[in-house]
Design an enzyme around this catalytic site. Structure first.
Site, mmCIF file in Angstrom:
data_model
loop_
_atom_site.group_PDB
_atom_site.id
_atom_site.type_symbol
_atom_site.label_atom_id
_atom_site.label_comp_id
_atom_site.label_asym_id
_atom_site.label_seq_id
_atom_site.Cartn_x
_atom_site.Cartn_y
_atom_site.Cartn_z
ATOM 1 C CB CYS A 127 -3.216 5.044 4.963
ATOM 2 S SG CYS A 127 -3.454 5.436 6.825
ATOM 3 C CB CYS A 130 -1.104 3.641 7.608
ATOM 4 S SG CYS A 130 -2.890 3.756 8.011
ATOM 5 C CG ASP A 131 1.780 2.554 4.987
ATOM 6 O OD1 ASP A 131 1.908 2.089 5.889
ATOM 7 O OD2 ASP A 131 0.893 2.625 3.934
#
Length: 296
Positions: A127, A130-131
């Protein structure tokens, strides 16, 4: 007899349970593995509103304990069938509910090569949104050829110093507008007709080995690898009564399935954005909708 049976103890299912329990409903939650879903693998979560930074495991554990304290019943059993009259059969028994919420999530499709599972959260992610922020001014690679991979590469190109985009074919499946945008970026390099054959490192990701169609190999030093080759929902067991779209549960409004009294929440449904925030939103909506319609 349960008011609501929830299939899946990820963020969507656990949030649905919170809302149902606070409405004084009798709730049973089924989970075949462990609570938390995919988020438990995230070393850090820093895009959840109101929480600056938390590990995925801690967040999932907090959710689980909150639901337990509210009085939910958990059974770590595998659901093997559901019926239109709201019977749920597991590998151990059959249970009856007034309503069912399907929150089975989806699993990221993996490369299935060495160190992939071990380095999740230690350089490997599924992701980018997300990261990606963990890789400011670093070198990363994206593996995949669809829209998700192309969008991830665009997103990361504005964060990382260098982005390798690796695809097994010479043409992308994703939209050409994304490809053309990436071609204009000085810090993006395409590696086509190639696959990742090894993930290398000691305790964390340090490099990858890439092999082209002529069996030539080379090592590329990177700080992060974003694998974007799709997700796999686990909805085959519902296909006899629930309408599916490419394996995901179809819903005209994001909460109702085609069967009255059976609802859907989280990554398991057809949706545009699969994130922690959208999963918990789905769970809240599914539970409140089920409660309203149950009480009519």
């Amino acid at each position: 007899m349960y008011d609501i049976i929830i299939v899946g103890a990820g963020p969507a299912g656990l949030t649905a349970a919170i809302y149902a329990l606070r409405a004084n409903k009798k709730v049973l939650i089924f989970e075949s593995k462990t609570y938390g879903g995919q988020i438990v693998n995230a070393s850090l979560v820093e895009n959840y509103p109101g929480i600056k930074s938390i590990s995925g495991f801690e967040l999932a554990t907090n959710l689980y304990n909150q639901v337990k304290d509210l009085g939910a019943e958990f059974k770590f059993e595998t659901v093997i069938n559901i019926t239109e009259d709201k019977k749920v059969t597991t590998n151990k028994d059959t249970y009856q509910a007034k309503a069912i919420i399907l929150a089975t999530g989806a699993e990221n499709r993996k490369l299935n090569i060495n160190n992939e599972t071990e380095f999740i959260g230690k350089g490997i992610s599924y992701c980018a949104t997300c990261d990606g922020n963990f890789y400011k001014h670093k070198t990363v690679a994206v593996n995949g050829g669809g829209n998700t991979a192309l969008e991830d590469a665009i997103y990361l190109s504005n964060i990382a110093d260098k982005v390798y985009l690796i695809h097994r074919r010479d043409e992308f499946r994703g939209e050409n507008t994304y490809v053309e945008e990436l071609k204009k970026k000085d810090n993006v390099e395409f590696i086509l007709n190639s696959t990742i054959t090894s993930i290398n490192g000691n305790q964390k990701l340090e490099s990858i080995t890439v092999t082209d169609n002529n069996n030539n190999t080379k090592n590329i030093s990177i700080d992060g690898l974003f694998i974007a080759i799709g997700q796999t929902p686990k909805n085959e067991i519902f296909a006899n009564i629930i309408n599916l779209d490419n394996g995901y549960i179809a819903s005209s409004d994001g909460v109702h399935t085609n069967v009255e009294g059976i609802y859907v929440a989280g990554d398991t449904r057809v949706k545009e954005l699969r994130q922690l925030t959208t999963a918990v939103s789905d769970g809240a909506i599914a539970a409140t909708t089920a409660i309203k319609e149950m009480e009519k």
